[in-house]
Design an enzyme around this catalytic site. Structure first.
Site, short mmCIF file in Angstrom:
data_model
loop_
_atom_site.label_atom_id
_atom_site.label_comp_id
_atom_site.label_asym_id
_atom_site.label_seq_id
_atom_site.Cartn_x
_atom_site.Cartn_y
_atom_site.Cartn_z
N PRO A 1 64.76 35.42 31.98
CA PRO A 1 63.88 35.28 30.82
C PRO A 1 62.76 36.32 30.85
CG PRO A 1 63.46 33.54 32.43
CD PRO A 1 64.68 34.27 32.91
N CYS B 1 59.59 37.70 28.38
CA CYS B 1 58.81 37.61 27.15
C CYS B 1 58.78 38.96 26.43
CB CYS B 1 57.39 37.16 27.51
SG CYS B 1 56.56 36.45 26.12
N GLN C 1 64.08 29.26 28.02
CA GLN C 1 63.09 28.80 28.99
C GLN C 1 61.92 28.15 28.25
OE1 GLN C 1 60.41 31.60 31.06
NE2 GLN C 1 61.19 30.77 32.99
N TYR D 1 51.95 29.31 36.19
CA TYR D 1 51.74 28.52 34.97
C TYR D 1 51.51 27.05 35.33
CZ TYR D 1 53.03 32.82 32.67
OH TYR D 1 53.05 34.12 32.27
N ARG E 1 62.59 27.00 37.21
CA ARG E 1 62.16 28.19 37.96
C ARG E 1 61.00 27.76 38.86
NH1 ARG E 1 61.73 34.43 36.01
NH2 ARG E 1 63.95 34.19 36.45
N GLY F 1 66.49 41.07 35.60
CA GLY F 1 65.41 41.28 34.65
C GLY F 1 65.30 42.72 34.20
N ARG F 2 64.43 43.47 34.89
CA ARG F 2 64.09 44.81 34.39
C ARG F 2 65.29 45.74 34.29
NH1 ARG F 2 59.59 45.27 38.77
NH2 ARG F 2 61.17 43.91 39.71
C1 LIG Z 1 58.50 42.24 30.39
C2 LIG Z 1 58.71 41.05 31.29
C3 LIG Z 1 58.54 39.78 30.77
C4 LIG Z 1 58.75 38.66 31.58
N1 LIG Z 1 58.67 37.41 31.04
C5 LIG Z 1 59.04 36.32 31.77
C6 LIG Z 1 59.17 35.05 31.17
O1 LIG Z 1 59.05 34.86 29.94
N2 LIG Z 1 59.49 34.01 31.99
C7 LIG Z 1 59.72 34.17 33.34
O2 LIG Z 1 60.01 33.20 34.03
N3 LIG Z 1 59.65 35.38 33.91
C8 LIG Z 1 59.35 36.46 33.16
N4 LIG Z 1 59.39 37.70 33.73
C9 LIG Z 1 59.92 37.84 35.12
C10 LIG Z 1 61.43 38.17 35.09
O3 LIG Z 1 62.18 37.11 34.51
C11 LIG Z 1 61.97 38.39 36.51
O4 LIG Z 1 61.89 37.19 37.23
C12 LIG Z 1 61.21 39.48 37.26
O5 LIG Z 1 61.05 40.64 36.45
C13 LIG Z 1 61.91 39.86 38.57
O6 LIG Z 1 63.26 40.23 38.34
P1 LIG Z 1 63.70 41.79 38.22
O7 LIG Z 1 63.29 42.45 39.52
O8 LIG Z 1 65.18 41.76 38.03
O9 LIG Z 1 62.98 42.39 37.06
C14 LIG Z 1 59.14 38.83 32.95
C15 LIG Z 1 59.28 40.13 33.47
C16 LIG Z 1 59.09 41.23 32.65
C17 LIG Z 1 59.31 42.61 33.23
#
Ligand SMILES: Cc1cc2nc3c(=O)[nH]c(=O)nc-3n(C[C@H](O)[C@H](O)[C@H](O)COP(=O)(O)O)c2cc1C
Length: 353
Positions: free
Chosen positions: A23, A25, A100, A184, A232, A323-324
């Site tokens: 997820p 945002c 989520q 949160y 989560r 994610g990213r």
């Molecule tokens: C732009 C952005 C927005 C995010 N929004 C959320 C969110 O809405 N809910 C959440 O649990 N994590 C959020 N995260 C965290 C990601 O879901 C993820 O757990 C985190 O980036 C680590 O994973 P990655 O290394 O694959 O990016 C966000 C991360 C990014 C970069």
């Protein structure tokens, strides 16, 4: 073929593989908190991009539990209609639609990241923000000092959780994730560093997990028995005096006994000073400890190369969230799968190969 591509059955839902969109945002809701064309294009591309599940970003249970005014919500009919369009598109494009639910607590009422160079700036009520609520009147970094929640606030928040879960079901989502990490409300209750209450919602770990468990029970009132629930959770606070992994394994076991099917592991993020782990698979590495809790496990956190999938599933976790890497490339999963594109890619694109 890696186990990451094997299906996973969660209650009555069959998820085609274990590589899921984490997820994230988008801060792109319309003025009513409903999804826009941006969301449709963004999630649609990733659903067509081969992930087993698309977890739509954190959607607020109420206006004051959003982080910003551009967060999605799941508390009005207009929002439900927009989410329905999203869930339908994700399904049509071959993925399982999940959403989520979030309650931001003290991390609410700030500006969108691109308005302040990535830093969170508080938005006061006079400028369209609102007064945040939290377990204790302890602020997150430079944000507004929150008001300590009363029992009445708690009752209202639990009613909002029931309504949001019901709305997620009505919108057509198959899986629900509750945001219990990243500093949160849920995480604030759990952590002794953010919860200084002396009533039944504070004190020892048992007291501090009481309201989070109520949130899970509230979800299960609004969310059908045959649909899976993910939470989560932080695997630890990574801070002196904060939540330890032992604490969190105990919390996960209680969550499992209260209707949670999968814990999605995160870490740190209670305060900006918490260390940020950056090595590949950093949250997945906690997975084996959480199997002791009798729940399925998933994790995000630097799953960014195809070989990470083999390292993670099934030895560390049952599924990964990316994610990213999927912001950079909507087709990350199709590329990582490495199978014949004429079998795995959408047929509309076959002439590209
Ligand atoms: C732009 C952005 C927005 C995010 N929004 C959320 C969110 O809405 N809910 C959440 O649990 N994590 C959020 N995260 C965290 C990601 O879901 C993820 O757990 C985190 O980036 C680590 O994973 P990655 O290394 O694959 O990016 C966000 C991360 C990014 C970069």
């Amino acid at each position: 073929m890696s186990t990451a591509w094997a299906p996973l059955r969660l209650r009555d839902v069959s998820v085609p593989n274990r590589v899921w969109l984490s997820p994230m945002c988008q801060y792109s809701a319309d003025d009513s908190g409903a999804p826009t064309d941006w969301h449709l294009a963004h999630y649609g591309a990733r659903a067509a991009g081969g992930v087993g599940m698309v977890v739509v970003e954190c959607s607020g249970i109420s206006p004051d539990m959003r982080t910003t005014t551009r967060d999605l919500g799941l508390y009005t009919e207009e929002q439900v209609a927009g989410h329905r369009r999203l869930a339908e598109a994700i399904t049509t494009l071959g993925s399982v639609p999940a959403v989520q639910l979030g309650a931001a607590g003290r991390k609410s009422s700030h500006g969108v990241p691109w308005d302040n160079g990535g830093a969170r700036n508080p938005v006061p009520p006079a400028e369209g923000g609102w007064q945040p609520l939290a377990p204790s009147a302890l602020p997150f970094a430079g944000l507004t000092v929150p008001t300590e929640m009363t029992t009445r606030d708690g009752t209202r928040i639990l009613e909002d959780v029931v309504r949001a879960a019901r709305n997620a079901h009505r919108a057509g989502y198959q899986v629900l994730e509750l945001h219990g990490a990243n500093g949160y409300l849920f995480h604030e209750f759990l952590s002794p560093l953010a919860n200084h209450r002396s009533d039944e919602w504070g004190g020892d770990l048992e007291g501090r997990m009481r309201f989070p468990l109520e949130m899970v029970r509230a979800i299960r009132i609004g969310w059908p028995e045959d649909k899976p629930l993910i939470v989560r959770l932080p695997a630890e606070d990574l801070l002196e005096g904060g939540l330890t992994t032992d604490d969190m394994v105990a919390v996960a076991a209680r969550m499992g006994a209260t209707g949670v099917d999968v814990v999605d592991l995160s870490s740190g993020a209670l305060v900006p000073e918490a260390p940020r782990l950056a090595e590949p698979l950093h949250n997945a590495r906690y997975g084996p400890r959480f199997r002791e809790a009798g729940v399925l496990t998933a994790a995000s956190g630097m799953v960014s190369e195809p070989h990470h999938l083999d390292e993670a599933v099934p030895d560390l976790v049952d599924a990964v969230l990316v994610g990213r890497a999927m912001l950079r490339d909507p087709y990350w999963a199709l590329r990582a799968r490495g199978s014949d594109p004429l079998e795995s890619w959408p047929r509309q694109y076959h002439r590209a190969f």
